[in-house]
Design a protein around this motif. Structure first.
Motif, short mmCIF file in Angstrom:
data_model
loop_
_atom_site.label_atom_id
_atom_site.label_comp_id
_atom_site.label_asym_id
_atom_site.label_seq_id
_atom_site.Cartn_x
_atom_site.Cartn_y
_atom_site.Cartn_z
N ASN A 75 0.94 -1.46 0.16
CA ASN A 75 -0.39 0.01 0.16
C ASN A 75 0.76 1.16 0.57
OD1 ASN A 75 -2.52 -1.36 -0.42
ND2 ASN A 75 -2.58 -1.11 2.21
N GLU A 76 1.97 1.29 0.75
CA GLU A 76 2.62 2.52 0.90
C GLU A 76 3.62 2.31 -0.04
OE1 GLU A 76 3.91 4.32 3.84
OE2 GLU A 76 2.47 3.99 5.45
N ILE A 77 4.37 1.49 -1.17
CA ILE A 77 4.59 1.71 -1.95
C ILE A 77 3.93 1.68 -3.63
CG2 ILE A 77 6.40 1.04 -0.89
CD1 ILE A 77 6.55 -1.45 -2.72
N GLU A 78 3.18 1.12 -3.20
CA GLU A 78 2.36 1.24 -5.11
C GLU A 78 2.72 2.30 -5.89
OE1 GLU A 78 -1.64 -1.38 -5.83
OE2 GLU A 78 -1.67 0.66 -3.78
N PRO A 79 2.31 3.51 -5.46
CA PRO A 79 2.32 4.67 -6.38
C PRO A 79 3.80 5.27 -6.91
CG PRO A 79 1.04 5.89 -4.09
CD PRO A 79 2.38 4.34 -3.87
N PHE A 80 4.85 4.42 -6.53
CA PHE A 80 5.98 3.94 -7.12
C PHE A 80 6.94 3.02 -7.69
CE2 PHE A 80 5.74 5.94 -2.28
CZ PHE A 80 5.68 7.05 -2.45
N ILE A 81 5.36 1.76 -7.76
CA ILE A 81 6.71 1.06 -8.44
C ILE A 81 5.16 0.42 -9.68
CG2 ILE A 81 7.56 0.04 -7.17
CD1 ILE A 81 4.73 -2.14 -6.21
N ASN A 82 5.83 -0.34 -10.72
CA ASN A 82 4.88 -0.61 -11.91
C ASN A 82 3.69 -1.08 -11.43
OD1 ASN A 82 5.83 0.90 -13.73
ND2 ASN A 82 7.80 -0.57 -13.87
N LYS A 83 2.51 -1.69 -11.57
CA LYS A 83 1.28 -2.60 -11.42
C LYS A 83 1.66 -3.85 -11.75
CE LYS A 83 -3.38 -3.41 -11.12
NZ LYS A 83 -4.53 -3.02 -12.19
N GLU A 84 2.45 -4.10 -13.10
CA GLU A 84 3.14 -6.30 -12.83
C GLU A 84 4.07 -5.82 -11.84
OE1 GLU A 84 5.15 -3.21 -15.54
OE2 GLU A 84 3.09 -3.44 -15.10
N GLY A 85 4.49 -5.57 -11.38
CA GLY A 85 5.70 -5.76 -10.13
C GLY A 85 4.95 -6.52 -8.92
N GLU A 130 16.57 -5.10 -4.01
CA GLU A 130 16.62 -5.47 -5.66
C GLU A 130 15.79 -5.78 -7.17
OE1 GLU A 130 18.82 -8.73 -8.23
OE2 GLU A 130 19.28 -8.94 -6.75
N THR A 131 14.08 -6.86 -5.94
CA THR A 131 13.12 -6.24 -6.90
C THR A 131 12.05 -5.67 -7.19
OG1 THR A 131 12.99 -8.83 -5.95
CG2 THR A 131 11.07 -8.33 -6.90
N ILE A 132 12.62 -4.76 -6.19
CA ILE A 132 12.02 -3.55 -6.07
C ILE A 132 12.41 -2.58 -7.44
CG2 ILE A 132 11.02 -1.33 -4.24
CD1 ILE A 132 11.45 -3.79 -2.39
N ASN A 133 13.54 -2.83 -6.75
CA ASN A 133 13.80 -1.14 -7.94
C ASN A 133 13.43 -1.83 -9.14
OD1 ASN A 133 16.24 0.97 -6.56
ND2 ASN A 133 17.14 -1.04 -5.90
N LYS A 134 13.71 -3.27 -9.46
CA LYS A 134 13.51 -3.21 -10.83
C LYS A 134 11.84 -2.58 -10.78
CE LYS A 134 14.82 -7.95 -11.83
NZ LYS A 134 15.07 -9.58 -11.33
N TYR A 135 11.17 -2.92 -10.79
CA TYR A 135 9.74 -2.26 -10.70
C TYR A 135 9.33 -1.03 -10.52
CZ TYR A 135 8.87 -7.21 -11.83
OH TYR A 135 9.17 -8.57 -13.00
N LYS A 136 10.07 -0.40 -10.28
CA LYS A 136 9.98 0.78 -9.95
C LYS A 136 9.99 1.54 -11.35
CE LYS A 136 13.10 4.86 -8.73
NZ LYS A 136 14.11 5.18 -8.51
N LYS A 137 9.32 2.95 -10.64
CA LYS A 137 8.30 3.87 -11.64
C LYS A 137 9.50 3.90 -12.34
CE LYS A 137 3.76 3.60 -11.00
NZ LYS A 137 2.01 4.96 -10.85
#
Length: 948
Positions: free
Chosen positions: A920-930, A941-948
């Protein structure tokens, strides 16, 4: 050394009263555990007799004489005390033959009671306490301070300039309660009020409470005052130095009464005495004094008049340490009142560290026992600002004989279970159950025997339960994920005949031999069906025994109130040892519905698959699960029923879930401890209703269930007591815990839930908080003491305190000692279920306490971070990565150092709900498919990969 002392005027009056009426002996009772050798006790009494010779006094003419004969320690039996202390309070001490003090010694099973008896003619309550504490000092080989004084109350009164009053005792129609049946002077008895807390300004509060219940415009009280306070040089004088203080009040307000008491004492107006009365008591021959008192009292009793509303004596704070020896641990100390004519009720207050005991004395025939007990209960409620509210469930539900109805379906070809794309019919399930039942009979399992079940979360669990029912065995569900040590403990402590883990061998080998599928052992209402083990404060889990009658009532209620039908497909993905499973199994079997089993480990990903792709249309789960599904793509109106239990359900979660699931889905907030057979209170969410507060009400009782709430009127909250057709039989093989938790109010049995609740404006119950150290973590009930005891078993740990984190979905542990945390964690995982293992450990030097001597949680959390080295800047992180770390720290309430920045969120201690909060906290900053990928491996590492 005092050889003799002249009898004071007050003491002559006591002697005259005793000659005419009842015993004037002060009885102080000490109850405890351990051992006190009676010969050693006698030796201590003898030695103290030399220091305080008053204990050896006999009466000779108008003098107390040191007889040089020490008080006796006498062994007694329970019958010598009697009901309501009747036999004890009847016993007089013949002062012409015997010394003024004696000690009774009663040893019953695991309890020792010592009763110190002192004639009021020689000592008052304070003097008796000085004598008793000297005896315990002698038992502990401590020095006893010597003191010698012949000073009497009259001597101090004459020298002090204390106010004189020629007419102190006034007679009127004072009465603490109207239901008085007689004014006869019969046997004295005493009732006892125990309050498990210390009450400040207890004397003033008791006066205010008595006056309030009297419903009189004015009440008059006699409060005994220890005049040693005015004469410090007499502080160790064991004589009669307590005198009456008179107080008239028209107020119920204890603050006003307390102010009056304090002002009176400060002005030195608390003690008044009548020289005229003292002259009469001192100089009138005893036979004439007795005759005059007898005539006066007879006359006033005939007119139904009294001298006071009540007499109140306060022994002050008693330190139990002063009654302790190497082998004896005191638990209670209290004194019984000395009963006098013209006094309706006499009260003695004893204040212990965490308990207040009030004894109430009266003449036996003056009040009906039931009426007086009701009065004392009201008095206790008034003292505690407590109102009692009884909430009765309806009686409309027809309680079904569920097993009879369930076994009628044993030959149906309809589908009963769904699991791993496999469908199994009712008939096939009952065939398998019959095979397992045949096997159980073969190995000697009969009605009332116990069978532990630790199968997978699939049809084998259902088959095992049905097999137990067929042979009349008590089933005990044990989560197969539990550590071996816990599984073994439950199996052994429950005396199970067998532990069923896999049914493959039994189903392959066991042949059916003319076994009727519909056959099962008949159950009576009181027969135990299953035992569920819950966390125990002793450090070991305890088994809650549920009976057939209460199970029938619960299941009948569920079907009627929740709308469960043959169209129901109940999803089953929670632990088998969680009594949520009971609802899914027995409601479905009874209506002819289906159960869909999911045996995979539950994670946000598997849960997503379950809710999006399964066939289930009904489910019972925790609010944690309900919060998680907000991220899933669930077809609207697919679900017909969602029962939520195990934790507090937020209004916001219910609203959000209703929007996702659709208006046709019934969301039920169900409340109930295991001891109340799964659920006993329910509320159906109504999205059109305006709810006040964050938590959804738990609602109203199911049918045939009675609730009892002791509300603190100041705070509008109180402990919930549960009664009616839902109560467990008790805890298996644990009489003490059963007696403590299951109590009787009148002739009704209730379970003390430990939950603090209130009634809202819609007459619904709302859960507020716990009153003890029990918490709910992800729906599981945990006694924090059990976790603490397991941690304290680890070498080098001196002490430990475990608390829930702020979101109450995980535990934090604070300990004193030097340990290897990884080794500790490994050890705990071998002893405790996963949900009971703290995810973070903090080494501290001491446990911080607040001004009330309780654990200061805020300071504790601060201490946990005191040695943290903020070295995260030594690692090269982007501002985005630092933001992620900060979110993790806030959610988990920990600090993350440079060595842990590459750990994933689960390794740091996150659970399913923590992950959802994080998404919920990071949803605005990541792509939906991530989102799904991050759920699987939430690291930088994973979070960086799907960062907007």
């Amino acid at each position: 050394m005092i050889e003799k002392r002249k009898v004071s005027p007050n003491e002559r009056m006591y002697l005259a009263f005793e000659k005419n009426y009842n015993s004037f002996v002060i009885n102080r009772v000490v109850e405890g555990k351990g051992d006190i050798n009676i010969e050693i006790l006698q030796s201590a009494v003898n030695k103290v007799g030399d220091i305080y010779p008053e204990s050896r006094f006999k009466l000779k003419n108008r003098y107390w004489i040191d007889s040089k004969v020490n008080p006796k320690v006498i062994k007694i039996q329970k019958k010598d005390v009697g009901k309501d202390f009747k036999e004890l309070m009847k016993r007089k001490i013949d002062l012409a033959k015997d010394v003024a003090c004696e000690v009774y010694y009663l040893n019953e099973l695991d309890k020792i009671t010592i009763i110190f008896r002192t004639h009021h003619g020689v000592m008052d309550g304070k003097g008796q306490g000085i004598w008793i504490e000297a005896i315990f000092k002698e038992l502990n080989n401590l020095e006893v301070e010597k003191f010698s004084s012949k000073v009497r109350d009259i001597d101090l009164l004459k020298e002090s300039g204390i106010n004189k009053n020629s007419d102190i005792v006034t007679i009127g129609n004072y009465s603490p309660l109207k239901d008085r049946t007689s004014y006869k002077i019969t046997d004295p008895i005493s009732k006892k009020i125990e309050i498990n807390e210390k009450i400040n300004s207890i004397t003033a509060k008791l006066i205010g409470s008595i006056h309030k219940l009297s419903k009189e415009s004015k009440s008059r009280f006699i409060i005994t005052r220890d005049i040693r306070e005015k004469f410090p040089e007499e502080k160790l004088n064991t004589g009669n130095l307590s005198l009456p203080m008179y107080l008239e009040t028209t107020s119920e307000n204890w603050q006003e009464i307390n102010k009056d008491l304090i002002n009176t004492i400060l002005k030195n107006e608390d003690i008044k005495y009548s020289p005229k009365e003292y002259f009469i008591f001192e100089n009138t021959p005893m036979n004439i004094l007795r005759l005059g008192l007898k005539y006066t009292i007879f006359n006033y009793n005939r007119q139904k008049k009294t001298a006071t509303t009540a007499v109140i004596s306060n022994l002050g704070r008693i330190d139990l340490e002063n009654y302790k020896t190497k082998y004896f641990i005191p638990e209670k100390v209290y004194a019984l009142p000395v009963i006098t004519p013209l006094v309706p009720l006499s009260f003695v207050i004893t204040e212990l560290d965490n308990k207040t005991i009030i004894t109430v004395g009266y003449y036996e025939d003056n009040y009906e026992e039931k009426k007086l007990e009701e009065y004392l209960e009201k008095l206790k409620d008034t003292l505690l600002n407590r109102a009692k509210v009884e909430i009765k469930g309806n009686k409309e539900i027809r309680k079904v004989n569920i097993f009879k109805e369930i076994f009628k379906k044993s030959e149906q070809e309809d589908i009963l279970t769904l699991e791993n794309d496999k469908e199994i019919s009712y008939r096939d399930i009952f065939i398998s159950a019959s095979k397992v039942a045949s096997y159980l009979k073969k190995i000697g399992v009969n009605k009332g025997d116990r069978v532990s079940i630790s199968t997978k979360r699939d049809s084998s669990y259902l088959i095992s339960i049905l097999a137990c029912i067929k042979v009349g065995a008590i089933f005990i569900p044990i989560d197969p994920e539990y550590p071996k040590e816990r599984v073994d403990y439950i199996k052994e402590s429950s005396a199970s005949k067998i532990l069923l883990e896999s049914l493959e061998f039994i189903l392959e080998e066991e042949a059916l031999t003319n076994l009727n599928f519909k056959e099962f052992v008949e159950y009576k209402n009181e027969d135990i069906i299953y035992t569920i083990y819950t966390s125990g404060s002793t450090g070991k889990p305890k088994g809650v025994e549920i009976t057939y009658g209460t199970l029938c009532n619960y299941i009948s209620n569920c079907i009627e109130k929740y709308g469960i039908t043959e169209e129901t497909i109940f999803g089953f993905f929670t632990s088998i040892s969680f009594d949520l499973s009971i609802t899914a199994i027995f409601t479905t079997l009874l209506v002819g519905g289906k159960i869909e089993f999911f045996d995979e480990k539950i994670t946000p990903i598997t849960l997503k698959n379950i809710f999006e792709n399964s066939k289930m249309n009904s489910v019972k789960m925790t609010p944690t699960h309900l919060e998680i599904i907000s991220k899933y793509n669930i077809k609207k109106d697919r679900f017909k029923l969602v029962i939520v239990g195990g934790e507090q359900l937020k209004v916001s979660t219910a609203k959000k879930s209703q929007d996702i699931l659709g208006d046709k889905c019934k969301i039920v907030n169900e409340y109930g401890p295991t001891e109340a057979t799964v659920g006993c209170i329910y509320h159906i969410f109504d999205k059109t209703r305006t709810y006040i507060g964050e938590g959804l009400p738990i609602g109203k009782p199911l049918d045939n269930i009675d609730l009892y709430l002791e509300i603190n009127t100041n705070e509008n909250m109180g402990e919930l007591l549960i009664g009616g057709d839902c109560l467990a039989k008790g805890y298996y093989n644990n009489l003490k815990e059963t007696t403590d938790k299951f109590i009787y109010l009148g002739n009704k049995r209730f379970y003390k839930s430990g939950d603090l609740c209130r009634i809202n404006k819609d007459n619904d119950l709302e859960f507020l908080e716990r009153k003890d150290f029990q918490v709910k973590i992800r729906g599981y009930r945990i006694e924090l003491e059990e976790v603490e005891k397991k941690i304290e078993e680890y070498p080098a740990i001196i002490g430990c305190r475990v608390i829930p984190n702020s979101s109450k979905n995980s535990l934090l542990a604070y300990y004193i000692g030097k340990i290897d945390q990884k080794e500790l964690l490994k050890t705990l995982k071998e002893k405790l279920p996963e949900y009971m293992v703290p995810y973070a450990f903090f080494e501290i030097d001491e446990f911080p306490l607040n001004s009330n001597g309780k654990l200061d949680l805020k300071k504790l959390k601060e201490l946990g971070q005191k040695d943290f080295k903020d070295n995260i800047d030594e690692v090269s992180l982007s501002s985005f990565e630092k933001k992620i770390i900060k979110i993790w720290e806030e959610i988990l309430e920990i600090k993350i150092d440079k060595n842990k920045v590459n750990w994933n969120f689960y390794e740091l201690g996150a659970d399913s709900l923590s992950i959802v909060r994080f998404i919920n906290e990071i949803e605005p900053f990541i792509n939906k498919e991530g989102v799904e990928k991050i759920l699987l491996n939430p690291n930088l590492e994973t979070i960086n990969k799907y960062k907007k």
